[in-house]
Design a protein around this motif. Structure first.
Motif: not given
Ligand code: GTP
Ligand code: MG
Length: 289
Positions: A182-189, A191-200, A225-235
Motif C-alpha cells: 500500500h506504500t507503493r503509490s504507482d502500484l496502487i494507481r 488499480l485505477g486502470k484495472i478498475d476502469r476496465i472492469i467497470t466499463t 484498507a484506507e489506501i486501497f479504498g482510496s484507489a478503488v471502491h472496496v466492497d
C-alpha cells in the motif's frame, strides 16, 4: 494461547465489574487488533452498560460485550448473481492469501454452478510463478484460466478474461492481482486502470472488489484498507489466516473506521477453508462463547 482463551482467562482472573477488569479488557482488545480507540470505547461502553442495566456475572457480562462488538461489525454476502455478469476482483498486499482465496472462491462457486461456468483471470502478471500457481488451481478445479505472459498488462489480461467468458456464455470471472504494498503509490494507481476496465467492459455487471486482509497483520491492515479504498471502491474484505491467530479484531476496526464489511473468512489452506463471514460466529470465535 489463542485470543479467545485470553479473554476467558481475564474473566477468570479479574472479577468482572472491577475497574481493573475494564482496563485489562481494553488492553486485551488492543492486542486483538481492535485499535486503541475502539478498544477503549468498547470497554468503556461495557462498563457503563453493566452499571446502568445492573448486569453482573461472567456470562451476562460476556453477552453484553458480544452485543457491543456486534454493533461495530459489518457483514456482507457476495455470491454470484444468477441474472448478472459477475466480476470478482481480489486485491491486497503481498502474501496475504489472494491467489488461494481466488481458488477457494472458484471452488465454492463451481460447486454450485459447475466448473465450466467460471473463468479465472491471471491478473498477477508480475511473477511467472504466480501465473503457474493460478493455472495449477485451474487444472485441479477444471476451471479455465485466462493468462498472458509475465510482464503483460494486468488490465489487458482481465479484459481478455471477460471477453473469453462472454464468448463462452460464462457469467462469472474471478480475477487475481499482484500483491502490491500500500506504500507503493504507482502500484496502487495501477488499480485505477484495472478498475476502469472492469467497470466499463460489461454494462450492468455485478462487480465486487475484495480486499484480502491477513488476520495476523495487526493494525497495519487498517492502513491497507484506507489506501486501497482510496484507489478503488472496496466492497468487502476477505479475512485470511483467521485459523492461525484468531486475532481478527481488525475487521471491526475497519468496519467502524471505513464502513467496509467483511465478506469471507479463510481458516486454512484447503479449498473448503473459506466461509461467508457471519458476524455472530466470528464473535464466538474471537472472544469465545
Ligand atoms: N493458514 C492459512 N493459510 C493461508 C490462508 N490463505 C492463504 N494461506 C497461505 O498463505 C500463503 C500465501 O498465499 P497466496 O494465496 O499465495 O498469497 P498471495 O496474496 O496470492 O501472495 P502474492 O501473490 O505473493 O502477493 C500460502 O502458503 C497459502 O497457503 C488461510 O486462510 N489460512
Ligand atoms: Mg498471489
Amino acid at each position: 494461547m489463542g485470543f479467545a482463551d485470553r479473554i476467558r482467562a481475564l474473566f477468570g482472573r479479574v472479577r468482572p465489574g472491577d475497574a481493573e477488569f475494564y482496563e485489562d479488557l481494553a488492553d486485551l482488545l488492543v492486542e486483538g487488533d481492535l485499535g486503541a480507540s475502539l478498544a477503549m470505547e468498547v470497554s468503556e461502553t461495557l462498563r457503563k452498560n453493566c452499571a446502568a442495566k445492573g448486569i453482573s456475572g461472567d456470562s451476562a457480562i460476556r453477552a453484553e460485550l458480544k452485543a457491543i462488538l456486534f454493533g461495530f461489525g459489518l457483514a456482507g454476502t457476495f455470491e454470484p448473481e444468477i441474472d448478472s455478469f459477475n466480476i470478482f476482483l481480489v486485491l491486497g498486499v503481498n502474501g496475504v492469501g489472494k491467489t488461494t482465496s481466488v481458488a477457494k472462491l472458484a471452488a465454492r462457486f463451481a460447486a454450485k454452478s459447475g466448473s465450466d461456468k467460471i473463468v479465472l483471470a491471471a491478473g498477477d502478471t508480475f511473477r511467472a510463478a504466480a501465473i503457474d500457481q493460478l493455472k495449477h488451481h485451474g487444472e485441479r478445479l477444471g476451471i479455465k484460466v485466462v493468462a498472458q505472459e509475465q510482464g503483460s498488462d494486468p488490465a489487458a489480461v482481465i479484459y481478455d478474461s471477460i471477453s473469453a467468458a462472454l464468448s463462452d456464455g460464462v457469467q462469472t470471472v474471478i480475477a487475481d492481482t499482484a500483491g502490491r504494498m500500500h506504500t507503493r503509490s504507482d502500484l496502487i494507481r495501477e488499480l485505477g486502470k484495472i478498475d476502469r476496465i472492469i467497470t466499463t467492459r460489461v454494462p450492468g455487471a455485478n462487480i465486487k472488489r475484495f480486499l484480502v486482509i491477513d488476520a495476523t497483520t495487526g493494525q497495519n491492515g487498517l492502513r491497507q484498507a484506507e489506501i486501497f479504498g482510496s484507489a478503488v471502491h472496496v466492497d468487502g474484505l476477505i479475512l485470511t489466516k483467521f485459523d492461525s491467530s484468531a486475532k481478527g479484531g481488525l475487521v471491526l476496526a475497519i468496519a467502524k473506521g471505513l464502513g467496509i464489511p467483511t465478506a469471507w473468512v479463510g481458516t486454512g489452506e484447503r479449498y473448503e477453508d473459506l466461509k461467508p463471514f457471519v458476524l455472530e460466529t466470528f464473535l464466538d470465535d474471537f472472544i469465545g462463547k
